[in-house]
Design a protein around this motif. Structure first.
Motif, PDB file in Angstrom:
ATOM      1  N   SER A 261      -1.223 -10.973  15.422  1.00  0.00           N
ATOM      2  CA  SER A 261      -0.698  -9.725  15.966  1.00  0.00           C
ATOM      3  C   SER A 261      -0.435  -8.758  14.821  1.00  0.00           C
ATOM      4  N   TYR A 262      -0.543  -7.471  15.122  1.00  0.00           N
ATOM      5  CA  TYR A 262      -0.117  -6.461  14.167  1.00  0.00           C
ATOM      6  C   TYR A 262       1.364  -6.671  13.872  1.00  0.00           C
ATOM      7  N   THR A 265      -2.307  -8.371  11.229  1.00  0.00           N
ATOM      8  CA  THR A 265      -3.727  -8.018  11.167  1.00  0.00           C
ATOM      9  C   THR A 265      -4.049  -7.231   9.900  1.00  0.00           C
ATOM     10  N   MET A 346      -5.511   4.135  13.528  1.00  0.00           N
ATOM     11  CA  MET A 346      -5.255   2.957  14.355  1.00  0.00           C
ATOM     12  C   MET A 346      -6.482   2.608  15.178  1.00  0.00           C
ATOM     13  N   HIS A 348      -6.790  -0.077  18.533  1.00  0.00           N
ATOM     14  CA  HIS A 348      -5.895  -0.958  19.290  1.00  0.00           C
ATOM     15  C   HIS A 348      -6.290  -0.979  20.751  1.00  0.00           C
ATOM     16  N   THR A 349      -5.708  -1.892  21.488  1.00  0.00           N
ATOM     17  CA  THR A 349      -5.897  -1.860  22.938  1.00  0.00           C
ATOM     18  C   THR A 349      -5.018  -0.755  23.494  1.00  0.00           C
ATOM     19  N   GLU A 355      -0.040  -4.074  23.102  1.00  0.00           N
ATOM     20  CA  GLU A 355       0.092  -3.743  21.676  1.00  0.00           C
ATOM     21  C   GLU A 355       1.565  -3.840  21.310  1.00  0.00           C
ATOM     22  N   SER A 361       6.877  -2.373  20.266  1.00  0.00           N
ATOM     23  CA  SER A 361       5.666  -1.680  19.831  1.00  0.00           C
ATOM     24  C   SER A 361       5.918  -1.047  18.462  1.00  0.00           C
ATOM     25  N   PRO A 362       4.941  -0.984  17.561  1.00  0.00           N
ATOM     26  CA  PRO A 362       3.577  -1.500  17.706  1.00  0.00           C
ATOM     27  C   PRO A 362       3.492  -2.972  17.319  1.00  0.00           C
ATOM     28  N   MET A 365      -2.412  -6.449  19.880  1.00  0.00           N
ATOM     29  CA  MET A 365      -3.824  -6.150  19.599  1.00  0.00           C
ATOM     30  C   MET A 365      -3.926  -4.773  18.963  1.00  0.00           C
ATOM     31  N   HIS A 366      -3.684  -4.755  17.704  1.00  0.00           N
ATOM     32  CA  HIS A 366      -3.586  -3.488  17.003  1.00  0.00           C
ATOM     33  C   HIS A 366      -3.933  -3.758  15.544  1.00  0.00           C
ATOM     34  N   THR A 367      -4.809  -2.903  14.973  1.00  0.00           N
ATOM     35  CA  THR A 367      -5.034  -2.958  13.533  1.00  0.00           C
ATOM     36  C   THR A 367      -5.408  -1.553  13.061  1.00  0.00           C
TER      37      THR A 367
END
Ligand SMILES: [Cu+2]
Length: 545
Positions: A261-262, A265, A346, A348-349, A355, A361-362, A365-367
């Motif tokens: 997870s971010y 990532t 970014m 991400h989803t 995310e 947040s964040p 699914m984030h990079t």
């Protein structure tokens, strides 16, 4: 009409028809065709191992299962090159006998050429049976890895050789097909790339390829599987004494990109997409999770060039800034880096709750897609975007409630001793401890006229450290004792787990008995986090406030 004019008219009339039929821009593609066998073999050994305590979200360590791939012959460079490893993060486990990255979640990306023979010798000594399904590949059905349907699952100690020609090119994947809802969530999936022999429909001018494997987990389910690891070696489903994990997996509450997870990532070489103006990247996206996602890069569009590994006709390729991708689907997209867009971006989803990490947040699914000139500035951006779980989930013991009777002998005048224990698993999380002992008067001898009650039972209670906290004689006149500890004092009295011991002794046993009752009342839910996992805030417990 002259013959020549008639012919000319007919030719003119046919031109648009032939255009409709395809003509020059006909999309001349069919999956798994137009290739020759290369005569080369990618020969790998595969297994499944435990990856204990893998940090996938900051602060959340999961007991994962991982596929390992390595060449059967260490000197076989062609096969070795087919195993494309993720660079392990600090703290990631490398099992004995493997190189870093040979066992991972997702599994290593397998990259072969269309027409290669792929021979995978799969065996394992993991406690649960597994298979490998080659999703999208045109394999002989015997190599399809579908347990209970076309083959038996491979139990601990078992083996199978998957043997197929990589006929179908493109972005494919592999995963275990045993109790897929658990085994994939627990880590048994990876990408497989088959490079096509006919490159007509490949995107042109690509400088570098990136991969993005999205996946989901349920924290409780993964932790539940971890708890099963006390099974003896060789224990597998169907064997006596071996339990399967529950077949009901919880809703996804952990969202991973290439296994993390971010912001983790950002620390992963293969998950931080580094860009240079003028370059062009091909991003292969696989959704190995259970949710539908919406991949969204900032500052750039994606040219969608392939679906499920098959190229789109050039006329059907389209630009998108948000791409829907459901479970098991793959998309290949092309992203162009431009001078105008230099910066950190970014990707991400856009299913926003995915995310997040533990509802914050964040995360998830984030990079980032980062231009080289901004790489040294990323620590600033990372600092502005903290994301972590509040702390490890605490598992509070269930309340202890027990009532029993300890009876003494029937011989009048005989000395006797009886003991009882009250387990104390987590002193700091106790709200109240109650102990009650009561002499059962029905068991006392009838005193002779003018004589005192003869039976006396002494109750001694010691805390887990062995210190005496209660001493009281029970007689017909004082038949019971109640002992209570409230929150706070207990943590001081019994800082470490153990058990309270209760000793009942009498020098005049005569059908006497003592009724005992104890209740260790632990705190229950203090706060239910947004991800559905119970977390607790317990005053006095180390690490919790
Ligand atoms: Cu499996």
């Amino acid at each position: 009409m002259s013959r020549a004019l008639l012919l000319a008219t007919l030719v003119l009339a046919l031109v648009p028809i032939s255009g409709c039929l395809g003509g020059g821009d006909e999309f001349d593609f069919e999956p798994g065709t137009k290739f020759k066998e290369t005569g080369r073999t990618v020969h790998l050994r595969a297994t499944v191992v435990d990856l204990p305590s893998q940090e996938v979200v900051p602060g959340l360590k999961a007991n994962l299962w991982a596929f390992c791939f390595q060449p059967v012959d260490p000197n076989d460079a062609y096969s070795a090159a087919a195993v494309q490893k993720y660079t392990p993060l600090e703290g990631d486990v490398t099992p004995d006998g493997y190189q870093p990255g040979e066992c991972s979640v997702p599994g290593p990306t397998l990259r072969v050429k269309q027409g290669d023979r792929v021979k995978i010798e799969f065996s394992h000594s993991h406690f649960h049976p597994h298979t490998i399904h080659w999703h999208g590949q045109f394999v002989p059905w015997q190599s399809d890895g579908a347990p209970g349907v076309t083959q038996d699952s491979i139990p601990s100690g078992g083996a199978i050789t998957y043997d197929f020609i990589a006929k179908r090119a493109g972005t494919l994947w592999y995963h275990c097909h045993v109790d897929t809802q658990f085994h994939v969530m627990n880590g048994l999936y990876g990408m497989m790339i088959v490079e096509p022999q006919d490159t007509t429909y490949e995107p042109k001018g690509v400088d570098k390829e990136w991969t993005m494997v999205l996946s989901t987990m349920n924290r409780n389910s993964v932790e539940a599987i971890g708890a099963l690891h006390s099974h003896p070696p060789g224990c597998a489903s169907g064997f006596q004494g071996c339990e399967n994990p529950s077949s009901i997996a919880g809703e996804p509450d952990v969202f991973l990109l290439n296994g993390h997870s971010y912001p983790m990532t950002m620390d992963q070489e293969q998950s931080l997409y580094v860009m240079k103006p003028g370059e062009r990247y091909r991003l292969r996206i696989l959704n190995a999770g259970e949710t539908v996602e919406e991949v969204h890069p900032h500052g750039h569009d994606m040219l969608v060039v392939a679906k499920d590994g098959n190229p789109l006709p050039p006329s059907s390729r389209y630009y998108a800034d948000t791409l829907k991708i459901g479970p098991a689907e793959r998309y290949d997209v092309v992203i162009d880096a431009t001078t105008a867009a230099e910066g950190p971006w970014m990707i991400h989803t856009h299913v926003s709750s995915h995310e997040t990490n533990c509802g914050k947040s964040p995360g998830g699914m984030h990079t980032m897609m980062v231009y080289e000139s901004y790489l040294d500035k990323m620590h600033q951006f990372k600092a502005e975007l903290p994301a972590s779980c509040a702390g490890p989930a605490v598992s509070i013991p269930g309340d202890f409630v027990n009532a029993t009777t300890r009876s003494f002998g029937t011989v009048f005048g005989e000395a006797a001793e009886r003991t009882w224990t009250i387990p104390l698993d987590m002193p700091c999380a106790v709200e109240r401890l109650t102990f009650h002992a009561s002499l059962d008067s029905m068991g006392t001898p009838v005193p002779l006229p003018g004589q005192a009650q003869l039976t006396t039972v002494t109750v001694v209670m010691k805390d887990p450290a062995g210190a005496e906290v209660l001493r009281q004689d029970l007689t017909a006149l004082v038949p019971d004792v109640l002992y209570q500890l409230e929150k706070g004092s207990l943590a001081e009295l019994a800082p470490s787990p153990g058990a309270y011991t209760v000793t009942l002794s009498t020098s005049q046993a005569a059908s006497a008995s003592v009724d005992l009752f104890a209740n260790v009342d632990y705190y229950e839910t203090f706060e239910e986090s947004k991800v559905g996992h119970l977390t607790y805030k317990v005053g006095g417990c180390p690490g919790f406030t």
